[in-house]
Design an enzyme around this catalytic site. Structure first.
Site, PDB file in Angstrom:
ATOM      1  CE1 TYR A  60      -4.332   0.454  -0.334  1.00 38.12           C
ATOM      2  CE2 TYR A  60      -4.327  -1.608   0.895  1.00 38.12           C
ATOM      3  CZ  TYR A  60      -4.976  -0.682   0.091  1.00 38.12           C
ATOM      4  OH  TYR A  60      -6.257  -0.905  -0.297  1.00 38.12           O
ATOM      5  CD  GLU A  62      -4.910   4.956   0.691  1.00 38.97           C
ATOM      6  OE1 GLU A  62      -4.928   5.705   1.694  1.00 38.97           O
ATOM      7  OE2 GLU A  62      -5.807   4.139   0.414  1.00 38.97           O
ATOM      8  CG  ASP A 206      -8.384  10.690 -23.973  1.00 36.68           C
ATOM      9  OD1 ASP A 206      -7.366   9.987 -24.154  1.00 36.68           O
ATOM     10  OD2 ASP A 206      -9.428  10.255 -23.470  1.00 36.68           O
ATOM     11  CB  THR A 232      -4.221   4.157 -22.224  1.00 40.11           C
ATOM     12  OG1 THR A 232      -4.093   4.198 -23.642  1.00 40.11           O
ATOM     13  CG2 THR A 232      -5.631   4.520 -21.812  1.00 40.11           C
ATOM     14  CE  LYS A 235      -6.856   2.442 -25.886  1.00 37.74           C
ATOM     15  NZ  LYS A 235      -7.021   3.170 -24.612  1.00 37.74           N
ATOM     16  NE  ARG A 241      -5.794  -4.129 -20.167  1.00 34.96           N
ATOM     17  CZ  ARG A 241      -6.272  -3.751 -21.357  1.00 34.96           C
ATOM     18  NH1 ARG A 241      -7.155  -2.777 -21.441  1.00 34.96           N
ATOM     19  NH2 ARG A 241      -5.877  -4.337 -22.459  1.00 34.96           N
TER      20      ARG A 241
HETATM   21  N1  DSN Z   1     -12.075   0.878 -25.490  1.00 32.50           N
HETATM   22  C1  DSN Z   1     -10.881   1.489 -25.971  1.00 32.50           C
HETATM   23  C2  DSN Z   1     -10.777   1.332 -27.451  1.00 32.50           C
HETATM   24  O1  DSN Z   1     -10.809   0.221 -27.898  1.00 32.50           O
HETATM   25  O2  DSN Z   1     -10.639   2.315 -28.177  1.00 32.50           O
HETATM   26  C3  DSN Z   1     -10.801   2.856 -25.554  1.00 32.50           C
HETATM   27  O3  DSN Z   1     -10.963   2.925 -24.201  1.00 32.50           O
END
Ligand code: DSN
Length: 424
Positions: A60, A62, A206, A232, A235, A241
Site C-alpha cells: 500500500y 497511498e 486525450d 493510456t 495501447k 494496462r
Molecule cells: N475501449 C478502448 C478502445 O478500444 O478504443 C478505448 O478505451
C-alpha cells in the site's frame, strides 16, 4: 487470512490453481494463433509482464513519493519517482502523474481538478469517434457535466475546426476535450488551443490511442499546447494496462489531489513499476522505428482495402487505425466481426460518422496495426492480411474457403511468434 506454510513459495511451474493456469495457457495460444488487429491492443514485453507480476503488488502506498500514508514505502517512492521522471522525459513535460489506473480514471481526475458539477464540456461525439469518458450519458462524465459535442465534417469525415469554433462560441465550455478512440487523422491541438483561448476553456488532450505516435514525433505533441494531456499506457505506448496525466507543473497540486484522494485510493505499484519499464523501452531509438512502422503498416493495409473496393472513412489514415464503412457491402460491423473471428482475424465493430445503426450492430469495423507491428510484420504481411480479410468477407458463405483462409491466418501469425518460451 493466515498464509499456509509455504503459501508464498509457489514458483511459476508449481501453480495450484490449474483452472486459471489453463485459461492463461489458452489465452497465450489465442494471442499466438490469431491476428490481433484491435487498434487499442498490443503485446507488452515480457519484462513488463514480469514486473506486473512482482511483489510490488503487495504494498500500500497511498500518497506520493515522500508523502505516504503508510510506512515502508521507500522502495515504492523509488519506483514512482523513476516512473514519473521517465514519463516526463518521454512526453517532454515538467510534471506527470503515473497513478491513474486507466485512461478513464485519468480523465475523471482532470474533470475533478477543474470542473464543478453541471459545468459545460465540449467533446467529440462518441458516435462519430469520441470516447465514452468524454460524456456518454451513462458515464460519470455524462451524468455530472453538461456535455456538448462536435462531430466531423460530413463530406471529409475529418475534424472541422471552424465548425468546432462556432459551437464553442455558443456553448462557452469550461473544458474542451481533443481526442478520440476511432479517428484516423492527425489532430491539430494548436487549433483546439486557439478555440479554447477564445472561449476561455481549459483544454484536455486525450491521447490514449496515439500517445506512442506522439512521443516519437509522428503526431503533433499536445503537451506544450493543452493544459492537460491524458493517455493510456497499454495501447501504442505498449506498456501495462493503465493511465497517466501530463501537464505543466503549475497544475501539479490540483492533479495530484484529484487522482489521490480524489478518484483513487492506493496506487497499483506493480503497474507503476511496469509503466516505468515500458517508458524506458519507449525512450529507445528502436521504439521510434516501431512507431513509424505502425503508421506505415496502417497505411499499407488501408490502401490495400481501398484498392479492393472498400470505402475507408475519411479516405485514409495518418495513424495506427482506420475505419471501413460496410454499408455498401450488405453487411454490418457485427456480422463482419463474426466472419473474421471465425478465420482468426480479431477486429472490432465500430460506428462510423453519422451511423444509422446501433453501436451494438454498427455499419463499420475498426482495424489497427500496433500488435501485428510489434510482432515484426511489415508491408508484405499487411498485403497478406488484406487478402485474408477481403477473402473472408467476400466468401462469407463458403465454409471451405473460410477454412483455407483460417489456415493461412494461423500460419502467418505463427511466423511472427509472441511470448515464446514464456512461463505461465
Ligand atoms: N475501449 C478502448 C478502445 O478500444 O478504443 C478505448 O478505451
Amino acid at each position: 487470512m493466515i498464509a499456509e506454510k509455504g503459501h508464498v513459495n509457489h514458483t511459476s511451474g508449481n501453480r495450484s490453481d490449474t483452472e486459471i493456469r489453463e485459461i492463461i495457457e489458452k489465452e497465450i495460444a489465442r494471442q499466438r494463433n490469431n491476428l490481433i488487429l484491435i487498434a487499442s491492443e498490443n503485446f507488452t514485453s515480457q519484462e513488463v509482464i514480469r514486473t506486473m507480476g512482482s511483489v510490488l503488488t503487495n504494498k500500500y502506498a497511498e500518497g506520493y513519493p515522500g508523502f505516504r500514508y503508510y510506512a515502508g514505502c521507500e522502495n515504492m517512492d523509488s519506483v514512482e519517482d523513476i516512473a514519473r521522471n521517465r514519463a516526463m522525459e518521454l512526453f517532454g513535460s515538467n510534471y506527470s502523474n503515473v497513478q491513474p489506473h486507466s485512461g478513464v480514471n485519468a480523465n475523471m481526475a482532470v474533470f475533478l481538478a477543474v470542473l464543478k458539477c453541471g459545468d459545460r464540456v465540449l467533446s467529440m461525439s462518441l458516435r462519430d469517434g469520441g470516447h465514452l469518458s468524454h460524456g456518454h450519458k451513462q458515464n460519470l462524465s455524462g451524468k455530472y457535466f453538461d456535455i456538448h459535442t462536435y462531430s466531423v465534417n460530413p463530406e471529409t469525415e475529418q475534424l472541422d475546426y471552424d465548425e468546432i469554433k462556432k459551437i464553442a462560441r455558443v456553448v462557452k465550455p469550461h473544458l474542451i476535450i481533443a481526442g478520440a478512440s476511432s479517428y484516423s487523422r492527425i489532430i491539430d491541438y494548436s487549433r483546439f488551443r486557439e478555440i479554447a483561448d477564445e472561449t476561455g476553456a481549459y483544454l484536455m488532450a486525450d491521447t490514449a490511442h496515439i500517445a506512442g505516435l506522439m512521443v516519437t514525433g509522428y503526431h503533433p505533441n499536445s503537451v506544450k499546447v493543452a493544459d492537460f494531456t491524458t493517455a493510456t499506457t497499454h495501447k501504442t505506448i505498449r506498456g501495462p494496462r493503465g493511465g497517466l496525466i501530463i501537464a505543466d507543473k503549475k497544475y501539479a497540486g490540483i492533479i495530484d489531489r484529484a487522482v489521490f484522494p480524489g478518484v483513487q485510493g492506493g496506487p497499483l505499484m506493480h503497474i507503476i513499476a511496469a509503466k516505468a519499464v515500458a517508458f524506458r523501452e519507449a525512450l529507445q531509438d528502436s521504439f521510434k522505428d516501431y512507431a513509424r512502422r505502425i503508421i506505415e503498416n496502417s497505411k499499407a493495409l488501408c490502401d490495400y482495402m481501398k484498392d479492393q473496393g472498400f470505402r475507408i472513412v475519411s479516405g485514409g489514415t495518418d495513424n495506427h487505425l482506420f475505419l471501413i464503412d460496410l454499408t455498401t457491402k450488405s453487411m454490418t460491423g457485427f456480422e463482419a466481426v463474426g466472419i473474421l473471428t471465425s478465420v482468426g482475424i480479431i477486429i472490432n465493430k465500430n460506428v462510423i460518422p453519422f451511423d444509422k445503426l446501433d453501436p451494438t450492430i454498427t455499419s463499420g469495423i475498426r482495424i489497427g496495426t500496433p500488435a501485428v507491428t510489434t510482432q515484426g510484420m511489415g508491408k508484405a504481411e499487411m498485403h497478406k492480411i488484406g487478402e485474408c480479410i477481403t477473402g473472408a468477407l467476400k466468401n462469407r458463405d463458403k465454409p471451405a474457403i473460410l477454412k483455407e483462409i483460417a489456415a493461412k491466418v494461423k500460419k502467418l501469425a505463427n511466423e511472427f511468434p509472441v511470448y515464446e518460451n514464456f512461463e505461465v
